[in-house]
Design a protein around this motif. Structure first.
Motif, mmCIF file in Angstrom:
data_model
loop_
_atom_site.group_PDB
_atom_site.id
_atom_site.type_symbol
_atom_site.label_atom_id
_atom_site.label_comp_id
_atom_site.label_asym_id
_atom_site.label_seq_id
_atom_site.Cartn_x
_atom_site.Cartn_y
_atom_site.Cartn_z
ATOM 1 N N THR A 1 -4.676 6.887 -1.813
ATOM 2 C CA THR A 1 -4.159 5.573 -1.433
ATOM 3 C C THR A 1 -4.214 4.620 -2.622
ATOM 4 N N TYR A 2 -3.120 3.877 -2.821
ATOM 5 C CA TYR A 2 -3.029 2.902 -3.904
ATOM 6 C C TYR A 2 -2.583 1.547 -3.356
ATOM 7 N N ILE B 1 0.856 -1.185 0.000
ATOM 8 C CA ILE B 1 0.000 0.000 0.000
ATOM 9 C C ILE B 1 0.895 1.239 0.000
ATOM 10 N N ILE B 2 0.648 2.146 -0.930
ATOM 11 C CA ILE B 2 1.417 3.389 -1.001
ATOM 12 C C ILE B 2 0.450 4.568 -1.091
ATOM 13 N N LYS B 3 0.988 5.759 -0.940
ATOM 14 C CA LYS B 3 0.181 6.975 -1.009
ATOM 15 C C LYS B 3 0.890 7.983 -1.906
ATOM 16 N N ASP B 4 0.107 8.706 -2.742
ATOM 17 C CA ASP B 4 0.752 9.712 -3.580
ATOM 18 C C ASP B 4 0.831 11.043 -2.841
ATOM 19 N N ASN B 5 1.462 12.014 -3.466
ATOM 20 C CA ASN B 5 1.675 13.297 -2.798
ATOM 21 C C ASN B 5 0.391 14.086 -2.587
ATOM 22 N N LYS C 1 0.456 -10.476 -13.906
ATOM 23 C CA LYS C 1 0.244 -9.049 -14.144
ATOM 24 C C LYS C 1 0.385 -8.295 -12.822
ATOM 25 N N ILE C 2 0.676 -7.013 -12.936
ATOM 26 C CA ILE C 2 0.683 -6.118 -11.788
ATOM 27 C C ILE C 2 -0.437 -5.116 -11.997
ATOM 28 N N THR C 3 -1.327 -5.038 -11.029
ATOM 29 C CA THR C 3 -2.461 -4.122 -11.087
ATOM 30 C C THR C 3 -2.342 -3.110 -9.964
ATOM 31 N N ILE C 4 -2.507 -1.833 -10.274
ATOM 32 C CA ILE C 4 -2.552 -0.808 -9.237
ATOM 33 C C ILE C 4 -3.990 -0.327 -9.095
ATOM 34 N N LEU C 5 -4.520 -0.469 -7.876
ATOM 35 C CA LEU C 5 -5.871 -0.025 -7.553
ATOM 36 C C LEU C 5 -5.789 1.209 -6.666
ATOM 37 N N SER C 6 -6.718 2.135 -6.825
ATOM 38 C CA SER C 6 -6.875 3.222 -5.864
ATOM 39 C C SER C 6 -8.065 2.898 -4.969
ATOM 40 N N TYR D 1 11.385 -6.660 -11.757
ATOM 41 C CA TYR D 1 10.713 -5.482 -12.290
ATOM 42 C C TYR D 1 10.741 -4.367 -11.249
ATOM 43 N N ALA D 2 11.055 -3.149 -11.700
ATOM 44 C CA ALA D 2 11.071 -2.008 -10.788
ATOM 45 C C ALA D 2 10.492 -0.792 -11.496
ATOM 46 N N TRP D 3 9.706 -0.019 -10.764
ATOM 47 C CA TRP D 3 9.138 1.218 -11.278
ATOM 48 C C TRP D 3 9.410 2.338 -10.293
ATOM 49 N N LYS D 4 9.559 3.524 -10.816
ATOM 50 C CA LYS D 4 9.752 4.715 -9.988
ATOM 51 C C LYS D 4 8.419 5.471 -9.931
ATOM 52 N N PHE D 5 8.046 5.946 -8.744
ATOM 53 C CA PHE D 5 6.802 6.696 -8.646
ATOM 54 C C PHE D 5 6.986 7.914 -7.753
ATOM 55 N N ASP D 6 6.113 8.878 -7.967
ATOM 56 C CA ASP D 6 6.141 10.132 -7.227
ATOM 57 C C ASP D 6 5.133 10.011 -6.094
ATOM 58 N N GLY D 7 5.596 9.786 -4.877
ATOM 59 C CA GLY D 7 4.651 9.569 -3.788
ATOM 60 C C GLY D 7 5.338 9.538 -2.440
#
Length: 293
Positions: free
Chosen positions: A196-197, A188-192, A210-215, A265-271
């Motif tokens: 909540t995602y 669980i992460i949070k954006d700026n 697959k990778i799914t991102i839900l809010s 697999y790696a992704w960069k996110f703003d959060g």
């Protein structure tokens, strides 16, 4: 250095003793033995102590925030509350026995309550003081992923190809059908902006994932798909989502996982990174096995 244990262990919990070079490692095994193994960080093991439990253990032990109590749940539903410093001299206590089979990691909320999901999809909320419980049945089964709790106290459970969110009273607020088995613990992460995602890896077969991102909207109780990425291989149960800061001046993080074909697999996110005291599989954002402020 290495130290033998008597049977496979599905997870460990560890912490470093304050003001000393000693690391305490706890593991519970499939032959029902709990180990407390001190390791001096200068490079040597000290004598381990053990306790005998009433069944095999697939759920990683859970350490209290004060690091003084250890909670161990057997596969057949026996939950022990054990003094972390002295596991062998009668200090172990059977809190209770709960129906079903337990194979996925537990969680603990800010109030100290334990959450355990059994294989039929029943979620238990357990008071560690006396073992009393309340429960709900938000899912038809569990897969292999552990329970998560976000910074607002919402509880996320995964199983039967679905994600479900409950409040602290175990009322189900919403669910989302991923359509594939959720075999590894999401994050669980949070954006700026404060949204909540949930990052959810899932697998359909040995050759598909697959990778799914839900809010998650706590007002409506809705889970909405925001993003999805197809992978050419499945996710193993050991590939829980990792989240870590990039150490840049701005709020950038990575989330990372791996598939069965050996690809990372790696992704960069703003959060703002992991959101909550139990937002990732390592129990906190540093994966240290206990809750830091």
């Amino acid at each position: 250095k290495s130290e033998n244990i008597s049977s496979p262990a599905y997870g460990v919990v560890a912490y470093q003793d304050a003001g000393s070079p000693k690391l305490y490692i706890y593991a519970a095994t499939m032959d029902g033995t709990l180990y407390r193994v001190p390791f001096n960080t200068s490079g040597s093991f000290e004598a381990s102590t053990t306790a005998t439990l009433g069944g095999p253990v697939k759920v990683p032990p859970l350490l209290s925030p004060a690091k003084d109590m250890l909670y161990v749940l057997t596969q057949n539903g026996k939950l022990y509350s054990i003094e972390a410093g002295d596991i062998v001299t009668g200090s172990d206590k059977l809190l209770g026995t709960y129906a079903g089979e337990f194979t996925v990691p537990m969680a603990m909320d800010e109030g100290g309550y334990l959450y355990a999901l059994n294989s039929s999809g029943r979620l238990y909320k357990i008071d560690p003081a006396d073992g009393t419980e309340s429960h709900a049945d938000p899912l038809v089964g569990s897969d292999s992923s552990g329970v998560l709790i976000d910074g607002n106290g919402f509880i996320y459970v995964f199983g039967g190809k679905k994600v479900a969110v409950l409040n602290s009273n175990l009322l189900k607020l919403g669910e989302y059908n991923i359509g594939q088995s959720i075999t590894t613990t999401p994050a669980i992460i949070k954006d700026n902006a404060g949204k909540t995602y949930v990052i959810v890896p899932s697998s359909e077969s040995s050759t598909s994932g697959k990778i799914t991102i839900l809010s998650f909207d706590s007002v409506s109780g809705s889970l909405t798909k925001e993003w999805e990425y197809i992978t050419p291989s499945s996710f193993p149960i050991s590939a829980a989502v990792g989240v870590a800061p990039t150490n840049e001046l701005t709020n950038y993080y990575y989330f990372v996982t791996a598939t069965n074909n050996g690809t990372v697999y790696a992704w960069k996110f703003d959060g703002n990174g992991p959101y909550g005291i139990w937002a990732v599989y390592g129990q906190n954002s540093n994966h240290t096995g206990f809750i830091d402020a």
